[in-house]
Design a protein around this motif. Structure first.
Motif, PDB file in Angstrom:
ATOM      1  N   GLY A  88       6.810   1.521   2.386  1.00  0.00           N
ATOM      2  CA  GLY A  88       7.494   1.959   2.986  1.00  0.00           C
ATOM      3  C   GLY A  88       8.086   1.171   1.289  1.00  0.00           C
ATOM      4  O   GLY A  88       9.580   1.077   1.393  1.00  0.00           O
ATOM      5  N   LYS A  89       7.566   1.711   0.063  1.00  0.00           N
ATOM      6  CA  LYS A  89       8.731   0.742  -0.965  1.00  0.00           C
ATOM      7  C   LYS A  89       9.412   1.644  -1.709  1.00  0.00           C
ATOM      8  O   LYS A  89      10.650   0.985  -1.297  1.00  0.00           O
ATOM      9  CB  LYS A  89       8.056   0.766  -2.638  1.00  0.00           C
ATOM     10  CG  LYS A  89       6.192   0.065  -2.085  1.00  0.00           C
ATOM     11  CD  LYS A  89       5.352   0.216  -2.869  1.00  0.00           C
ATOM     12  CE  LYS A  89       4.516   1.344  -3.946  1.00  0.00           C
ATOM     13  NZ  LYS A  89       3.161   1.503  -2.067  1.00  0.00           N
ATOM     14  N   THR A  90       9.080   3.323  -1.367  1.00  0.00           N
ATOM     15  CA  THR A  90      10.088   3.759  -1.273  1.00  0.00           C
ATOM     16  C   THR A  90      11.994   3.917  -0.495  1.00  0.00           C
ATOM     17  O   THR A  90      12.787   3.858  -1.488  1.00  0.00           O
ATOM     18  CB  THR A  90       9.841   5.165  -1.973  1.00  0.00           C
ATOM     19  OG1 THR A  90       8.897   4.934  -2.660  1.00  0.00           O
ATOM     20  CG2 THR A  90      11.026   6.201  -2.300  1.00  0.00           C
ATOM     21  N   SER A  91      11.135   3.989   0.471  1.00  0.00           N
ATOM     22  CA  SER A  91      12.440   3.512   1.598  1.00  0.00           C
ATOM     23  C   SER A  91      13.138   2.683   1.600  1.00  0.00           C
ATOM     24  O   SER A  91      14.782   2.457   1.449  1.00  0.00           O
ATOM     25  CB  SER A  91      11.634   3.639   2.857  1.00  0.00           C
ATOM     26  OG  SER A  91      10.828   4.359   3.702  1.00  0.00           O
ATOM     27  N   LEU A  92      12.179   1.163   0.934  1.00  0.00           N
ATOM     28  CA  LEU A  92      13.194  -0.282   0.856  1.00  0.00           C
ATOM     29  C   LEU A  92      14.187   0.525  -0.338  1.00  0.00           C
ATOM     30  O   LEU A  92      15.521  -0.101  -0.453  1.00  0.00           O
ATOM     31  CB  LEU A  92      12.426  -1.006   0.720  1.00  0.00           C
ATOM     32  CG  LEU A  92      13.403  -2.857   0.299  1.00  0.00           C
ATOM     33  CD1 LEU A  92      13.943  -2.677   1.070  1.00  0.00           C
ATOM     34  CD2 LEU A  92      12.277  -3.808   0.071  1.00  0.00           C
ATOM     35  N   LYS A 127       1.036  -1.563   0.468  1.00  0.00           N
ATOM     36  CA  LYS A 127       0.674  -0.040   0.320  1.00  0.00           C
ATOM     37  C   LYS A 127       0.908   1.458  -0.121  1.00  0.00           C
ATOM     38  O   LYS A 127       2.063   1.446   0.110  1.00  0.00           O
ATOM     39  CB  LYS A 127      -1.072  -0.121   1.568  1.00  0.00           C
ATOM     40  CG  LYS A 127      -2.086  -1.052   1.326  1.00  0.00           C
ATOM     41  CD  LYS A 127      -3.299  -0.327   2.232  1.00  0.00           C
ATOM     42  CE  LYS A 127      -2.300  -0.636   3.570  1.00  0.00           C
ATOM     43  NZ  LYS A 127      -2.943  -2.237   4.573  1.00  0.00           N
ATOM     44  N   SER A 128      -0.109   2.816  -0.252  1.00  0.00           N
ATOM     45  CA  SER A 128       0.785   3.928   0.132  1.00  0.00           C
ATOM     46  C   SER A 128       1.288   3.599   0.819  1.00  0.00           C
ATOM     47  O   SER A 128       0.769   3.561   2.237  1.00  0.00           O
ATOM     48  CB  SER A 128      -0.001   4.557  -0.460  1.00  0.00           C
ATOM     49  OG  SER A 128       0.672   6.322  -0.636  1.00  0.00           O
ATOM     50  N   GLY A 129       2.562   4.022   1.239  1.00  0.00           N
ATOM     51  CA  GLY A 129       2.855   4.771   2.766  1.00  0.00           C
ATOM     52  C   GLY A 129       3.861   2.949   3.225  1.00  0.00           C
ATOM     53  O   GLY A 129       4.537   3.188   5.203  1.00  0.00           O
TER      54      GLY A 129
HETATM   55  N1  LIG Z   1      11.658  11.574   4.496  1.00  0.00           N
HETATM   56  C1  LIG Z   1      11.138  11.223   5.103  1.00  0.00           C
HETATM   57  N2  LIG Z   1      11.351  11.859   6.573  1.00  0.00           N
HETATM   58  C2  LIG Z   1      10.427  11.433   7.395  1.00  0.00           C
HETATM   59  N3  LIG Z   1       9.846  10.380   6.701  1.00  0.00           N
HETATM   60  C3  LIG Z   1       9.044   9.796   5.782  1.00  0.00           C
HETATM   61  C4  LIG Z   1      10.384  10.181   4.698  1.00  0.00           C
HETATM   62  N4  LIG Z   1      10.210   9.184   3.686  1.00  0.00           N
HETATM   63  C5  LIG Z   1       9.196   8.273   3.550  1.00  0.00           C
HETATM   64  N5  LIG Z   1       8.424   8.535   5.610  1.00  0.00           N
HETATM   65  C6  LIG Z   1       7.600   7.810   5.958  1.00  0.00           C
HETATM   66  O1  LIG Z   1       8.287   6.735   5.628  1.00  0.00           O
HETATM   67  C7  LIG Z   1       6.664   6.137   5.675  1.00  0.00           C
HETATM   68  C8  LIG Z   1       6.960   4.858   4.080  1.00  0.00           C
HETATM   69  O2  LIG Z   1       6.945   6.099   3.436  1.00  0.00           O
HETATM   70  P1  LIG Z   1       7.308   5.769   2.062  1.00  0.00           P
HETATM   71  O3  LIG Z   1       7.430   6.908   0.783  1.00  0.00           O
HETATM   72  O4  LIG Z   1       8.891   4.838   1.381  1.00  0.00           O
HETATM   73  O5  LIG Z   1       6.330   4.448   1.015  1.00  0.00           O
HETATM   74  P2  LIG Z   1       5.430   4.438  -0.374  1.00  0.00           P
HETATM   75  O6  LIG Z   1       5.361   2.526   0.062  1.00  0.00           O
HETATM   76  O7  LIG Z   1       6.841   3.777  -1.381  1.00  0.00           O
HETATM   77  O8  LIG Z   1       4.515   5.256  -0.901  1.00  0.00           O
HETATM   78  P3  LIG Z   1       3.997   5.011  -2.009  1.00  0.00           P
HETATM   79  O9  LIG Z   1       3.409   4.280  -2.612  1.00  0.00           O
HETATM   80  O10 LIG Z   1       2.857   6.452  -2.191  1.00  0.00           O
HETATM   81  O11 LIG Z   1       5.089   6.169  -2.998  1.00  0.00           O
HETATM   82  C9  LIG Z   1       5.576   6.773   5.482  1.00  0.00           C
HETATM   83  O12 LIG Z   1       5.465   6.377   6.140  1.00  0.00           O
HETATM   84  C10 LIG Z   1       5.986   8.361   5.175  1.00  0.00           C
HETATM   85  O13 LIG Z   1       5.213   9.270   5.272  1.00  0.00           O
END
Ligand SMILES: Nc1ncnc2c1ncn2[C@@H]1O[C@H](COP(=O)(O)OP(=O)(O)OP(=O)(O)O)[C@@H](O)[C@H]1O
Ligand SMILES: [Mg+2]
Lengths: 235, 301
Positions: free
Chosen positions: A51-55, A47-49
């Motif tokens: 952590g895909k981008t984080s990983l 789901k959005s949020g």
């Molecule tokens: N630079 C940051 N500082 C603080 N919190 C962050 C930062 N980047 C991401 N987060 C938090 O980490 C969590 C995961 O974010 P991430 O961007 O990895 O999700 P995602 O799976 O890529 O979402 P999406 O599908 O919307 O792109 C979210 O709750 C977001 O608010």
């Protein structure tokens, strides 16, 4: 020669007991394990949020895990020097979710960046960049400044920049979100071709169609954890 | 050939459009202006001091007053020789020589006319004493003991006077050194500050370059090339203004005491060094920027 043998047998990415958190916020990912074999292809879902981008940022070495070890190309990135990290990053191609182009430069110059960093001569750069840009149907917009390009054009520039240097790992965050279906399938073909040539590919996506169409396993993020969903068997 | 020119042109960081750029150009020009003047002052005081030390201070003159009543030639000679032997016995004295009557006549010609009969006048006798090293010779002590030994003789006190002059020129020299260090420090500081500010402004681009695999040196090189250009052009302006100022100063002072200021000239080495300031400045700002960027990047990300 010995190191080469190692690379073939070792996983290209090895993540062990890793936690990711931003500052004092609660953990985004908690105690995850992930190993990617050389030449594998995965979708990254959740789901959005989730952590895909984080990983992905951890895998392209822009984000340090708050705990655990990350090995890329057999190197523990926790102990690598700054220059060694730069060397590892040169072997990884990245497509950012928000493109992150150098907006003040032309499409051509953006795609040329990884090659210039590598120290390639301008003649060779010209040949390669022109070829790739015309392949993604941007030959007419080559000299346009990036800030004037459309979303779909920017996305293609971002992808061209990520693959121009024939990376060993390609990490793409929603790479087909802004383009029409024809171009989307053309770009996917590019990723599949690269994968056949040996590039390890991870593509984050929300698109059920994409996952259904291509028969690849998923890295699925849910509840701060990670699980691998095997490739769907097509009938 | 073409490729080489292009490498320099293909900088990803738009540093030429930086607002900090203008500030850097102005501050570099001002620094070099101040630096060139302080450096010229340093060179001038140095050469002034060394020329005084060399020409005047390694010698001293002794006056022997004529006796109140007429003495025989032998007695007169005895009187003079007593003073000569006093100086010959002193530490640091190289040679003692009587100044001949012809020489005295020559010296006095402007006042007495060329054909004055020196012998008949009650003129003091003069001794010329050459010293090994005027800088270390203790004029005051020699003067005091001479007063006891032969009260009718005295040291011409220009050695003492010059020592005072050299002392104050010496503090001028130290002052100009201090200004040089100050300007250099301020330049280095503002360069570093400009680099830090610029990196913060372009943090986004720097991050992207890092992800693409750029080393810190790759980024630092773009700053270094820019600093080389800015450093050279701005310091040309600075040194131009500096030379203008020096020219005006030397013109204004040319009518003054030429004896003292004349010694304050710059030699060829000094001029070459002053003229090459833009090169030094360009190299310094290039090196400073390069290492400054690497330093800041290591701290920043
Ligand atoms: N630079 C940051 N500082 C603080 N919190 C962050 C930062 N980047 C991401 N987060 C938090 O980490 C969590 C995961 O974010 P991430 O961007 O990895 O999700 P995602 O799976 O890529 O979402 P999406 O599908 O919307 O792109 C979210 O709750 C977001 O608010
Ligand atoms: Mg995301």
């Amino acid at each position: 020669m010995e190191t080469r043998k190692n690379i073939l047998t070792e996983p290209i990415v090895d993540i062990q007991n890793v936690c990711i958190r931003y500052g004092k916020d609660p953990e985004v990912l908690s105690d995850i394990k992930l190993t990617l074999e050389k030449g594998s292809f995965h979708f990254l879902t959740g789901k959005s949020g989730a952590g895909k981008t984080s990983l992905l940022s951890m895998m392209y070495l822009a984000l340090k895990p708050s705990r655990g070890t990350v090995m890329v190309f057999g190197t523990n990135v926790g102990y690598a020097s700054r220059d060694a990290m730069a060397g590892l990053r040169r072997r990884i191609g990245v497509v950012f979710q928000d493109f992150r182009l150098l907006e003040h430069l032309s499409a051509y110059d953006n795609v040329a960046v990884p090659l210039r960093i590598k120290g390639m001569g301008e003649n060779e750069i010209k040949k390669r960049v022109k070829e790739l840009l015309s392949w993604v149907e941007l030959d007419k917009s080559m000299d346009k400044i990036c800030s004037t390009l459309s979303g779909g054009e920017k996305q293609r520039v971002a992808i061209a920049r990520a693959v121009i240097n024939r990376p060993e790992i390609l990490l793409a965050d929603e790479p087909t979100g802004n383009v029409d279906n024809d171009i989307a399938s053309k770009l996917m073909k590019l990723f599949v071709e690269l994968n056949k040539l040996g590039t390890t590919v991870v593509i984050a996506t929300h698109s059920k169609d994409l996952i259904a169409e291509y028969n690849y396993p998923q890295i699925h993020l849910e509840n701060k954890g990670l699980k691998i969903i095997p490739a769907l068997r097509r009938i | 050939m073409k490729a080489k020119i292009q490498i320099a042109r293909h900088a990803e960081l738009p540093l030429n459009e930086d607002k900090a750029n203008f500030f850097l150009q102005i501050s570099t020009a001002i620094s070099v202006f101040l630096f060139s003047i302080a450096l010229a002052a340093y060179f001038m005081t140095s050469s002034m001091i060394s020329s005084w030390n060399k020409n005047i201070v390694d010698g001293l003159t002794v006056q022997i007053m004529p006796p109140a009543e007429t003495l025989s030639e032998e007695e007169e000679l005895l009187r003079t020789n007593k003073v000569i032997s006093f100086f010959e016995g002193l530490d640091g004295v190289l040679k003692v020589r009587k100044v001949s009557n012809e020489q005295i006549q020559h010296l006095m010609a402007p006042w007495l006319g060329k054909n004055a009969d020196i012998e008949s006048l009650p003129m003091p006798k003069l001794l010329d004493v050459r010293l090994k090293d005027g800088k270390t010779f203790d004029f005051e002590k020699a003067s005091d003991s001479l007063k006891e030994f032969a009260p009718y003789a005295s040291i011409d006190n220009h050695g003492l006077w010059l020592k005072k002059l050299i002392k104050s020129a010496g503090s001028l020299k130290i002052l100009s050194l201090f200004v040089l260090a100050l300007v250099l420090g301020a330049t280095v500081f503002s360069l570093f500050y400009a680099v830090e500010t610029s990196l913060k402004v372009h943090q986004n681009i720097v991050e992207i370059l890092h992800v693409m695999g750029a080393t810190d040196s790759y980024i630092a090189k773009q700053y270094a090339i820019r600093a080389l250009k800015v450093g050279f052009v701005s310091s040309l302006i600075g040194i131009g203004l500096g030379f203008l100022a020096l020219f005006v100063i030397s013109h204004l002072s040319s009518g003054l005491e030429t004896g003292l200021i004349g010694a304050a000239s710059l030699n060829r080495f000094h001029w070459i060094f002053l003229f090459s300031l833009p090169i030094w400045c360009a190299l310094l700002s290039m090196g400073m920027s390069f290492f400054g960027v690497k330093q800041v990047l290591r701290k920043m990300m």
